[in-house]
Design a protein around this motif. Structure first.
Motif, mmCIF file in Angstrom:
data_model
loop_
_atom_site.group_PDB
_atom_site.id
_atom_site.type_symbol
_atom_site.label_atom_id
_atom_site.label_comp_id
_atom_site.label_asym_id
_atom_site.label_seq_id
_atom_site.Cartn_x
_atom_site.Cartn_y
_atom_site.Cartn_z
ATOM 1 N N ILE A 49 -2.270 13.133 40.961
ATOM 2 C CA ILE A 49 -3.140 11.951 40.499
ATOM 3 C C ILE A 49 -4.784 12.022 40.887
ATOM 4 C CG2 ILE A 49 -3.449 9.376 41.011
ATOM 5 C CD1 ILE A 49 -1.141 10.136 39.148
ATOM 6 N N ALA A 50 -4.724 12.723 42.038
ATOM 7 C CA ALA A 50 -6.247 13.086 42.688
ATOM 8 C C ALA A 50 -6.942 13.987 41.483
ATOM 9 C CB ALA A 50 -6.116 13.718 44.062
ATOM 10 N N LEU A 51 -6.156 15.103 41.101
ATOM 11 C CA LEU A 51 -6.808 15.886 39.987
ATOM 12 C C LEU A 51 -7.058 15.050 38.703
ATOM 13 C CD1 LEU A 51 -4.759 19.110 40.321
ATOM 14 C CD2 LEU A 51 -6.951 18.935 40.729
ATOM 15 N N MET A 52 -6.049 14.110 38.484
ATOM 16 C CA MET A 52 -6.505 13.388 36.909
ATOM 17 C C MET A 52 -7.603 12.709 37.320
ATOM 18 S SD MET A 52 -2.713 11.837 35.770
ATOM 19 C CE MET A 52 -1.458 12.766 35.183
ATOM 20 N N LYS A 53 -7.776 11.695 38.395
ATOM 21 C CA LYS A 53 -8.983 11.065 38.888
ATOM 22 C C LYS A 53 -10.224 11.800 38.695
ATOM 23 C CE LYS A 53 -6.495 7.241 40.911
ATOM 24 N NZ LYS A 53 -6.369 6.280 41.991
ATOM 25 N N ALA A 54 -10.104 13.152 39.343
ATOM 26 C CA ALA A 54 -11.287 14.031 39.152
ATOM 27 C C ALA A 54 -11.812 14.771 37.701
ATOM 28 C CB ALA A 54 -11.288 14.895 40.241
ATOM 29 N N SER A 55 -10.856 14.488 36.567
ATOM 30 C CA SER A 55 -10.855 15.029 35.352
ATOM 31 C C SER A 55 -11.529 13.918 34.573
ATOM 32 C CB SER A 55 -9.581 15.531 34.746
ATOM 33 O OG SER A 55 -8.657 16.232 35.675
ATOM 34 N N GLU A 73 0.372 7.881 33.254
ATOM 35 C CA GLU A 73 -0.146 8.091 34.357
ATOM 36 C C GLU A 73 -1.631 8.479 34.354
ATOM 37 O OE1 GLU A 73 3.388 9.591 37.057
ATOM 38 O OE2 GLU A 73 2.516 11.000 35.973
ATOM 39 N N ALA A 74 -2.161 9.379 33.414
ATOM 40 C CA ALA A 74 -3.255 9.461 32.999
ATOM 41 C C ALA A 74 -4.174 8.555 32.625
ATOM 42 C CB ALA A 74 -3.525 10.820 31.920
ATOM 43 N N MET A 75 -3.455 7.827 31.633
ATOM 44 C CA MET A 75 -4.279 6.381 31.171
ATOM 45 C C MET A 75 -4.490 5.450 32.513
ATOM 46 S SD MET A 75 -1.977 6.084 27.650
ATOM 47 C CE MET A 75 -2.899 4.505 27.250
ATOM 48 N N ALA A 76 -3.625 5.487 33.318
ATOM 49 C CA ALA A 76 -3.787 4.435 34.503
ATOM 50 C C ALA A 76 -4.810 4.987 35.345
ATOM 51 C CB ALA A 76 -2.534 4.302 35.270
ATOM 52 N N GLY A 101 -7.511 7.188 23.355
ATOM 53 C CA GLY A 101 -7.381 8.682 23.391
ATOM 54 C C GLY A 101 -7.341 8.916 21.629
ATOM 55 N N VAL A 102 -6.854 10.225 21.505
ATOM 56 C CA VAL A 102 -6.790 10.655 20.328
ATOM 57 C C VAL A 102 -5.607 11.470 19.907
ATOM 58 C CG1 VAL A 102 -8.137 12.214 18.537
ATOM 59 C CG2 VAL A 102 -9.218 11.228 20.344
ATOM 60 N N VAL A 103 -5.018 11.112 18.744
ATOM 61 C CA VAL A 103 -3.614 11.710 18.266
ATOM 62 C C VAL A 103 -3.964 12.680 17.228
ATOM 63 C CG1 VAL A 103 -1.283 11.415 17.760
ATOM 64 C CG2 VAL A 103 -2.209 9.849 19.607
ATOM 65 N N VAL A 104 -3.772 13.867 17.147
ATOM 66 C CA VAL A 104 -4.463 14.759 16.077
ATOM 67 C C VAL A 104 -3.186 15.733 15.701
ATOM 68 C CG1 VAL A 104 -6.700 14.472 16.583
ATOM 69 C CG2 VAL A 104 -5.468 16.409 17.835
ATOM 70 N N MET A 126 -13.512 5.189 26.115
ATOM 71 C CA MET A 126 -11.936 5.194 25.931
ATOM 72 C C MET A 126 -11.178 5.380 27.261
ATOM 73 S SD MET A 126 -11.199 8.356 23.038
ATOM 74 C CE MET A 126 -11.357 7.719 21.243
ATOM 75 N N GLY A 127 -11.900 5.886 28.141
ATOM 76 C CA GLY A 127 -11.156 5.761 29.551
ATOM 77 C C GLY A 127 -11.324 4.280 30.243
ATOM 78 N N LYS A 128 -12.265 3.455 29.805
ATOM 79 C CA LYS A 128 -12.216 2.176 30.289
ATOM 80 C C LYS A 128 -11.100 1.368 29.547
ATOM 81 C CE LYS A 128 -17.248 1.536 31.614
ATOM 82 N NZ LYS A 128 -18.197 1.117 31.239
ATOM 83 N N ARG A 129 -10.870 1.744 28.419
ATOM 84 C CA ARG A 129 -9.653 1.092 27.627
ATOM 85 C C ARG A 129 -8.320 1.388 28.060
ATOM 86 N NH1 ARG A 129 -12.062 2.198 21.794
ATOM 87 N NH2 ARG A 129 -13.484 0.636 21.675
ATOM 88 N N THR A 130 -8.295 2.593 28.978
ATOM 89 C CA THR A 130 -6.797 2.971 29.587
ATOM 90 C C THR A 130 -6.914 2.498 30.845
ATOM 91 O OG1 THR A 130 -7.803 5.217 29.852
ATOM 92 C CG2 THR A 130 -6.848 4.866 27.626
ATOM 93 N N LYS A 131 -7.714 2.754 31.532
ATOM 94 C CA LYS A 131 -7.701 2.440 32.966
ATOM 95 C C LYS A 131 -6.947 1.285 33.585
ATOM 96 C CE LYS A 131 -10.255 2.966 37.294
ATOM 97 N NZ LYS A 131 -10.723 3.799 37.826
#
Length: 165
Positions: A49-55, A73-76, A101-104, A126-131
């Motif tokens: 989770i710490a790595l995700m938050k730093a990404s 978890e990434a979206m949260a 995000g993007v589905v491609v 996009m990040g604000k929409r998922t957080k």
């Protein structure tokens, strides 16, 4: 599109172990990406989770994925998600394409990732929409995995069963 060509110091962190790890490590070396790709192996949940938050972006290039809890978890954590639109990737249903995000298709994956890596405004939007999302939309803005939507039908079916015990 070669992400490294556009962003030479780009960094990807691959978390976890599995049958593909050795092959992926060899592929990174063969493609001269050894300095750009870090393979961590298994990590404690808190570290993940710490790595995700730093990404900046969460990438799930799986052609075949079950539910995809890691996407939630990434979206949260406030990350936009880039994932593949393949028949066996159930995680694609968790991402509201173009919003969180993007589905491609596979041939557009690099371009989609680049647009989020270099497009800070888009990435933040996009990040604000998922957080902190408590539910995931179904593309029409209807929650599909919210507690209310899941718990009511579940209780409707389990309540009669529980009286049998």
């Amino acid at each position: 599109m070669g992400v490294k060509k556009e962003i030479p110091d780009v960094r990807a962190i691959v978390v976890g172990d599995g049958p593909e790890r050795e092959r992926l490590m060899m592929m990174a070396k063969a493609l001269n990406l050894k300095k750009n790709v870090v393979f961590t192996g298994f990590l404690p949940y808190e570290r993940v989770i710490a790595l995700m938050k730093a990404s900046k972006v969460f990438v799930l290039p799986s052609r075949r994925e079950g539910f995809g809890m890691v996407v939630l978890e990434a979206m949260a954590s406030g990350l936009p998600v880039v994932t593949l639109n393949t028949p066996m990737n159930a995680a694609r249903f968790l991402v509201e394409n173009g919003r969180g995000g993007v589905v491609v298709e596979e041939n557009k994956f690099g371009r989609a990732l680049m647009s989020l890596l270099v497009g800070e405004a888009l990435r933040r939007k996009m990040g604000k929409r998922t957080k902190g999302s408590r539910s995931v939309a179904d593309g029409r803005g209807q929650p599909t995995y919210g507690w209310r939507r899941l718990s009511v039908p579940t209780l409707r079916y389990t309540k009669p069963c529980s009286s049998a015990f």
